[in-house]
Design a protein around this motif. Structure first.
Motif, mmCIF file in Angstrom:
data_model
loop_
_atom_site.group_PDB
_atom_site.id
_atom_site.type_symbol
_atom_site.label_atom_id
_atom_site.label_comp_id
_atom_site.label_asym_id
_atom_site.label_seq_id
_atom_site.Cartn_x
_atom_site.Cartn_y
_atom_site.Cartn_z
ATOM 1 N N TYR A 142 0.813 -1.219 0.000
ATOM 2 C CA TYR A 142 0.000 0.000 0.000
ATOM 3 C C TYR A 142 0.845 1.267 0.000
ATOM 4 N N ASP A 278 -7.801 -8.959 2.572
ATOM 5 C CA ASP A 278 -6.622 -8.352 3.186
ATOM 6 C C ASP A 278 -6.025 -9.237 4.279
ATOM 7 N N GLU A 281 -3.689 -10.911 2.030
ATOM 8 C CA GLU A 281 -2.838 -10.061 1.206
ATOM 9 C C GLU A 281 -1.883 -9.202 2.014
ATOM 10 N N MET A 282 -2.340 -8.646 3.154
ATOM 11 C CA MET A 282 -1.479 -7.711 3.880
ATOM 12 C C MET A 282 -0.249 -8.384 4.511
ATOM 13 N N TYR A 337 -12.576 -1.195 2.980
ATOM 14 C CA TYR A 337 -11.658 -2.057 2.237
ATOM 15 C C TYR A 337 -11.946 -3.544 2.442
ATOM 16 N N THR A 338 -13.210 -3.886 2.627
ATOM 17 C CA THR A 338 -13.596 -5.288 2.746
ATOM 18 C C THR A 338 -14.719 -5.589 1.762
ATOM 19 N N LYS A 341 -13.796 -5.339 -1.813
ATOM 20 C CA LYS A 341 -12.845 -6.300 -2.369
ATOM 21 C C LYS A 341 -13.398 -7.719 -2.464
#
Length: 378
Positions: A142, A278, A281-282, A337-338, A341
């Motif tokens: 990010y 995420d 991914e994070m 952001y959930t 996505k």
């Protein structure tokens, strides 16, 4: 006191927006706008639950879009200012965007030069996204200012460039940061682009300003925004996504089965890869109401998703009591952001979307069906 998100009226799985919490965030943003003079718009890439727009547009100036479809959603459902930025536009994108946007930012000089005459003819305020080459984001995924970034124009590329027709600069390098990260970013922007700011009408400072997080120094933010506007006689624009929907509601899930393999595993009716990407991914570990780190409480479980991806695992959590099929789990802070996505991977049931109203009543806004899954394929 009974947790309102355990109400039997709420189906599982379901994303539930807490209307009172959302308005609390918006009221803080209204204060920032009033005291600083800056404009705050909603970044749809972080939160685009348009059933809440009647409330959100009472407080925010408009929306920012990262695509034609987001811009259409802003124009059709929000109805105030529409700003746009994307790493690259096709001609068909520009043809659709210019009739509905008020501001548009270009990611390169070549894109600006290609669409300059069309943009000016449409009366749309044009800007350039610049890269201050100053890093603040903790997660590389990010970080728009990481070396080799494809996002934004470096100062060296603007030397001697003809910027006639450009009204503003767009800077975005923060991710869930505090106001002191903004202060450092502004110093970098002024160092590299200060000579241009005096010629501009606006400065878009992007998102990542997590002003609604507990402990955020709002007064310091207001001070920074006032200073930069007064110094350059410029309008500042902020476009947070996370901050708008921060801590405004959970993803409600249910235990479907318990199995054992080197420890207890609880299988849920949600998927990390499809509903909370995420997490993988994070990565990050979401909080669950009344759960703790493994081993803290008597019963520890690995929580697994309902897709066939081997790595569809949310993590290890401990609970005060044994989990049983049918138990509800409340995954906190799942509005930003959930939902934006999610996917229909594996055809697993997609979580419903609802709103917990200020009076405590639950409204089911959307329940997804097989036809929604089928409609995304051909």
């Amino acid at each position: 006191m009974t947790n309102p998100f355990l109400d039997s009226a709420i189906p599982s799985p379901c994303y539930v927006c807490d209307e009172a919490a959302l308005e609390h965030n918006l009221q803080l943003m209204q204060r920032v706008q009033q005291e600083s003079g800056a404009d705050i718009i909603l970044a749809l890439k972080g939160f685009s639950m348009w059933s809440t727009f009647p409330l959100v547009k009472q407080y925010l100036k408009g929306c920012t879009a990262s695509s034609v479809w987001e811009a259409r959603l802003a124009a059709e459902e929000f109805g105030r200012e529409v700003h746009a930025y994307a790493p690259a536009y096709k001609q068909s994108d520009i043809d659709e965007l210019l009739p509905i946007v008020h501001h548009i930012s270009f990611n390169s000089l070549s894109q600006w030069q290609r669409y300059r005459e069309q943009t000016l003819a449409a009366g749309v305020s044009a800007g350039l996204r610049v890269n201050p080459e100053h890093q603040e984001a903790e997660t590389e995924l990010y970080d728009p200012s990481a070396p080799g970034s494809r996002l934004g124009i470096r100062a060296s590329e603007l030397e001697g460039a003809d910027l006639t027709g450009i009204d503003g600069l767009h800077v975005h390098n923060l991710c869930e940061c505090d106001s002191f990260a903004l202060e450092r970013t502004l110093a970098a922007v002024e160092s590299k682009f200060g000579h241009l700011l005096h010629k501009m009408k606006w400065l878009n400072l992007g998102g990542g300003h997590l002003m609604t997080r507990k402990g955020y120094d709002v007064e310091h933010l207001i001070k920074q925004l006032k200073r930069i506007q007064e110094t350059y006689d410029i309008q500042v624009i902020l476009e947070p996504g996370s901050a708008v929907a921060w801590q405004t509601g959970p993803l409600v899930a249910e235990v479907v089965d318990i199995i054992e393999n080197d420890g207890l595993i609880a299988l849920l009716d949600i998927s990390a890869t499809a509903h909370m990407p995420d997490v993988l991914e994070m990565p990050y570990r979401p909080n669950i109401t009344d759960a703790r780190e493994p081993g803290v409480l008597p019963y520890t479980y690995k929580l697994g998703g309902n897709s066939c991806l081997a790595g569809d695992v949310i993590g290890l959590y401990s609970f005060a009591e044994p989990l049983q099929p049918g138990d509800r789990l409340i995954f906190e802070d799942m509005m930003h952001y959930t939902m934006v996505k999610t996917s229909f991977f594996n055809g697993v049931e997609h979580p419903s979307i609802g709103i917990l109203r200020r009076d405590g009543k639950f409204d089911l806004i959307r329940k997804f069906t097989y036809e929604d899954f089928r409609g995304r394929l051909s």
